[in-house]
Design an enzyme around this catalytic site. Structure first.
Site, PDB file in Angstrom:
ATOM      1  N   GLU A 448       6.040 -37.164   3.319  1.00  0.00           N
ATOM      2  CA  GLU A 448       5.250 -36.022   3.737  1.00  0.00           C
ATOM      3  C   GLU A 448       3.952 -36.041   2.940  1.00  0.00           C
ATOM      4  OE1 GLU A 448       6.354 -31.587   5.311  1.00  0.00           O
ATOM      5  OE2 GLU A 448       7.887 -32.885   4.520  1.00  0.00           O
ATOM      6  N   GLU A 720      11.195 -26.872  -4.549  1.00  0.00           N
ATOM      7  CA  GLU A 720      10.854 -26.324  -3.245  1.00  0.00           C
ATOM      8  C   GLU A 720      11.702 -25.102  -2.901  1.00  0.00           C
ATOM      9  OE1 GLU A 720      11.495 -29.141  -0.084  1.00  0.00           O
ATOM     10  OE2 GLU A 720      10.177 -28.034   1.270  1.00  0.00           O
TER      11      GLU A 720
HETATM   12  C1  BGC Z   1       6.556 -28.601   3.549  1.00  0.00           C
HETATM   13  C2  BGC Z   1       6.218 -27.210   3.135  1.00  0.00           C
HETATM   14  C3  BGC Z   1       5.387 -26.663   4.241  1.00  0.00           C
HETATM   15  C4  BGC Z   1       6.359 -26.501   5.348  1.00  0.00           C
HETATM   16  C5  BGC Z   1       5.852 -25.750   6.513  1.00  0.00           C
HETATM   17  C6  BGC Z   1       7.475 -28.487   4.708  1.00  0.00           C
HETATM   18  O1  BGC Z   1       7.941 -29.682   5.172  1.00  0.00           O
HETATM   19  O2  BGC Z   1       7.063 -29.359   2.516  1.00  0.00           O
HETATM   20  O3  BGC Z   1       6.000 -26.944   1.858  1.00  0.00           O
HETATM   21  O4  BGC Z   1       4.612 -25.574   3.971  1.00  0.00           O
HETATM   22  O5  BGC Z   1       6.894 -27.732   5.735  1.00  0.00           O
HETATM   23  O6  BGC Z   1       6.703 -25.918   7.556  1.00  0.00           O
END
Ligand code: BGC
Length: 940
Positions: A448, A720
């Site tokens: 990501e 997270e």
């Molecule tokens: C990210 C997040 C992001 C979110 C929104 C995730 O995969 O890591 O931090 O804001 O998606 O959907």
């Protein structure tokens, strides 16, 4: 003295293409110092090109150059003289060097190679640079479609990594200026530039797609050499450059780098013109601090896992790369794998990286042993490495972890008398270090690492306190602006690789909230002016989506992302708060910010327009979501927090919403349930509404969910999820679990702003509040914030019946100071201040109380022993597990005869931690309070 004389936020920049703007600080410890006037003189080649004359103004920030037109490739000297209110003269000098200043000054054209399309090997572009005399100064100007690394005669040119960085390439592409004076020698020099796929061509995004911007890497570069005699030589990329194979067989941000030092490096003939060059956007000089190696970590621990693998622990989770002094091989190649954590059995755990395999591979022969190598074009998110191919006895000293990020200046420090909070602060700092790698990313490890707007919005205030983020966000916000339009609003990730999706609340609001925050932090009105059209486009976009009742109640929303107040087991990640309440609350908030921004910029009509719009939205929110008696339709913590913090409820309803929040917290034993949206404001909101004691209690919880839970689990970055690692040591297995996400690190903003009590009132902290709040559990709080005017310090101690407050207020600023337990506010000018007075308040907090859960008592070795001694067999009853989540108060209410037992255990535990239930204390050995793996770390 004048200090920190900067040119457009930079120190002695080279390669500057914008109009220089000068800022400085007056260094004086006298009281009430402010600037009466200044004079700026700029010269080049011994000739004055601008003299501002004496300006009787107190302006110290961003004074623009107004002299003769600037020439490209030219060094200018700057002298600033300032007079202060005591008539003292202060002086400082600096310099800047202009960059290319326009495409017409580039010598050279875009070139590429003729590798087959599917080839992932990194090409090297080579040119001989003849130098016919002694070099006075030499520069390399370069950029790439891809990422590049330049070497001259084998030596690396510059220390920037991953250049030219990631921008919205179809709109904007940065070039870099590299000082190569010391690398060139008289005669022939070899300039070799290797290109990697990077973000341009590499695999990118959670769908793992390559070639996002193009399927071929390319180079544009120019060398400019000034000889001692004044002669200037230039040379640019063209089809005379040669291309050869390099030693990097593949290099992918998510997957790692494969280097074969033994591979044949075939010459592939001449470079060819790059047909795709017109798809690239405007060429701009490097806008933010480059990514560099900023810290180096030796191996802290050698581990052989239960699976028998050799693992090294660097003791800190980070974004970075490992440098290795190549050891003798026992196999065919050396493979270094990267991971954030070990699993609960102690095995190397890579599952949360998803498809980002994160392996670096080196193939080499005996003659390469001892050579130091590191990857060029990638980074990993890791704390641990697994090493294969060099035997179990390989020397740990051969491996060094190098943390990398945009090399911003650290601008604050906070020391508190609680080691868990101290470690949390370090974790927040590392959250930023790991995720400010050229752009603000969500995480540095899985497939990501994207510029999620919501995450950046949530964290931007804490970020701007910890580091100087002025340039970092200025660069990224230009990409946000480039990709914002009235059809779709503001993208969810910037640079946008997700395609056209309609904007979403709290994510797209980054386009309004971050510029305003940056303005408050650094006072740069020019940047706010530049960003204003984007801010306006976003608010107008929401207006275009509003329902007839004036609220935003349609389309996809992230809600209160990852909040805990949703049914267990539901796959929904958007939390329990009505998502359109969230959307409308942010609509009101952004309209209000736009009104303030219009005011700051003197756009009177807009100020009226957006002030009225905000009022209209607030009224509509009241109608839709608040009953006549002040009950909320959605009574979650986040809903209450948004209502209060964004000032959306007034009068009696406000009190009722506060009570709703307090009782919601009470139902969760004063634990939070908030997600991305509510978390940054929760503690602020309680502190602002007279319940700082409660915010401290929520904040200082050590069990799940709360900030210190992760710290006690040994975290070295912010996670997270509140339970990325579960109490039993297992992991969240939903496929989205990063141990290095900065969002919840937003709490640092509350620690500086409400606990230490330092917050801006006017942009750039020209005026600020100092209102340290007595925080149960934190007897001592020592804060330092480096602002654009100078250093603010506030050191508060409440201990042994005395309160002392030591303050430093920088020249040119004024502070509204409110002392703890003292009535009223006083306005102070610059200087050092000391206050000392008596108090009856004790901030010592018994660590264990009847509000502790049985689980918390039993989690302590001493607690378990105590139960076993006083009530043998009690912990062996199978049903006891069910009581672990209950507080002692609840257990006593159910079975009052247990009270003496519980109180005895609590007393024993507090005694072992140095504090007692009745508030009397022994000496606390804070070092011993740290979880095992962290005892050798400090906050520096
Ligand atoms: C990210 C997040 C992001 C979110 C929104 C995730 O995969 O890591 O931090 O804001 O998606 O959907």
């Amino acid at each position: 003295m004048l200090k920190d004389l900067k040119v457009s936020h930079r120190r002695e920049p080279i390669g500057l293409d914008e109009t220089p703007r000068f800022s400085w600080k007056i260094d004086s410890s006298a009281n009430d110092v402010w600037q009466k006037g200044y004079r700026i003189q700029v010269s080049a080649k011994g000739k004055i090109v601008w003299d501002s004359g004496l300006q009787e103004k107190d302006t110290q920030l961003y004074v623009p150059y107004e002299g003769e037109p600037l020439l490209p490739f030219t060094r200018y000297l700057v002298q600033v003289t300032a007079w202060d209110s005591y008539g003292q003269m202060h002086q400082a000098r600096t310099s800047f060097e202009t960059g290319v200043l326009g495409r017409e000054n580039w010598i050279g054209t875009w070139i590429t190679h003729e590798f087959p399309k599917e080839e992932r090997r990194c090409p090297v572009f080579v040119r001989t640079v003849p130098v016919p005399g002694r070099v006075k100064a030499a520069r390399l100007y370069a950029t790439a479609a891809g990422v590049y690394e330049a070497r001259i005669n084998g030596e690396r040119a510059g220390d920037a990594l991953l250049a030219p960085g990631w921008t919205s390439y179809h709109h904007r592409l940065q070039y870099q200026t590299i000082d190569i004076t010391d690398l060139l020698r008289e005669g022939d020099n070899e300039l070799a530039i290797t290109l990697g796929c990077g973000w341009y061509r590499g695999y990118l995004g959670f769908d793992d797609r390559p070639d996002r911007y193009g399927d071929r890497t390319a180079l544009l570069a120019m060398v400019r050499i000034e000889l001692e005699g004044g002669q200037v030589l230039t040379l640019g990329t063209d089809t005379d450059w040669l291309v050869r194979e390099g030693e990097i067989l593949s290099s992918e941000l998510y997957y790692g780098e494969v280097r074969d030092l033994t591979a044949e490096k075939r010459a592939l003939g001449h470079a060819v013109p790059f047909a795709e060059k017109d798809r690239l956007g405007e060429l701009v000089a490097q806008e933010s601090e480059p990514v560099r190696v900023t810290r180096r970590f030796p191996v802290a621990k050698r581990i052989v896992t239960p699976k028998g693998e050799l693992v090294f622990d660097f003791s800190q989770n980070m974004a970075g790369i490992v440098e290795v002094t190549l050891p003798p091989l026992t196999g065919e190649k050396l493979v270094i794998s990267h991971a954030e954590t070990l699993d609960r059995d102690g095995n190397f755990y890579m599952e949360n990286l998803r498809t980002a395999v994160s392996n670096d591979t080196y193939i080499y022969g005996p003659s390469d042993v001892g050579r130091a190598v590191m990857p060029s074009f990638i980074f990993h998110g890791f704390r641990y490495i697994r090493v294969e191919g060099a035997g179990m006895d390989v020397d740990p000293a051969a491996f060094t972890a190098c943390a990398i990020h945009s090399d911003m200046e650290r601008t604050s420090s906070l020391t508190v008398s609680n080691p868990l909070v101290q470690r949390l602060l370090m974790n927040v700092e590392w959250g930023q270090r790991s995720n400010f790698v050229d752009l603000p990313t969500d995480c540095p490890q899985r497939n990501e690492r994207l510029g999620w707007t919501g995450d950046a919005q949530v964290f931007c205030r804490a970020a701007a306190i910890q580091f100087d983020t002025a340039l970092f966000f200025a660069k990224w916000l230009r990409d946000v602006a480039a990709e914002t339009n009235s059809e779709h609003g503001v993208p969810h990730v910037v640079p946008n690789i997700l395609g056209d999706r309609d904007g979403a609340a709290a994510w797209s609001d980054a386009a309004v909230i971050i510029p305003w925050n940056q303005y408050m932090a650094y006072g740069d009105l020019d940047l706010l002016r530049e960003q204003y059209p984007m801010m306006r486009t976003w608010v107008e976009y929401i207006r275009s989506k509003a329902s007839p009742n004036g609220l935003w109640q349609s389309g996809f929303q992230y809600g209160d992302w990852l909040a805990l107040d949703i049914e267990a087991g539901s796959g929904d990640r958007t939390g329990g708060t009505d998502r359109y309440l969230v959307a409308s609350a942010f609509y009101a908030h952004s309209a209000g910010i736009l009104q303030d921004a219009a005011h700051a910029l003197g756009y009177e009509e807009d100020e009226r327009e957006y002030g009225a719009l905000r009022e209209e939205i607030v009224r509509a929110i009241g109608e839709e979501y608040v009953t006549a008696t002040g009950r909320l339709v959605s009574e979650t913590q986040t809903a209450c927090v948004l209502m209060l913090h964004f000032d959306l409820v007034r009068g009696e309803a406000k009190e009722r919403v506060l009570q709703t929040l307090i009782s919601n917290l009470a139902r969760h034993r004063n634990h939070l349930t908030t997600g991305f949206v509510g978390t940054p404001y929760l503690c602020h909101c309680l502190s602002e509404n007279g319940r700082h004691d409660l915010s401290a209690e929520v904040f200082l919880k050590e069990d799940f969910p709360g900030w210190l839970y992760a710290v006690k689990k040994g975290a070295t970055t912010v996670w997270e999820r509140w339970d990325s690692v579960k109490p039993d040591g297992s992991f969240d297995a939903s496929g989205m679990n990063s141990l290095n996400h900065y969002a919840y690190g937003a709490i640092a903003d509350w620690l500086y702003g409400k606990v230490a009590g330092i917050a801006p009132v006017l942009p750039g902290y020209r005026r600020f509040v100092v209102r340290p709040r007595l925080t149960p559990g934190l007897e001592e709080v020592d804060a330092r914030v480096e602002t654009v005017y100078g250093t603010i310090e506030c050191h508060t101690v409440c201990r042994d019946g005395r309160i002392t407050v030591d303050l430093v207020i920088p020249p040119g600023t004024r502070a509204d100071v409110a002392l703890p337990e003292r009535e009223g506010e006083r306005e102070l000018g610059s200087g050092h201040y000391h206050y000392e007075y008596e108090t009856k308040t004790s901030l010592r907090r018994a660590r264990f109380t009847t509000e502790s859960t049985l689980g918390e008592l039993v989690a302590e070795e001493a607690g378990r022993r105590c139960f076993e001694e006083l009530s043998p067999g009690m912990l062996d009853t199978p049903m006891i597990q069910y009581a672990y989540g209950m507080t002692v108060a609840e257990l006593i209410a159910m079975a009052p005869e247990g009270e003496p037992l519980y109180l005895a255990v609590i007393d024993a535990l507090n005694a072992s931690w140095g504090s007692r239930r009745d508030g009397t204390h022994g000496k606390i050995d804070w070092q011993n309070c740290l979880p095992e793996s962290q005892d050798n770390l400090t906050n520096k």
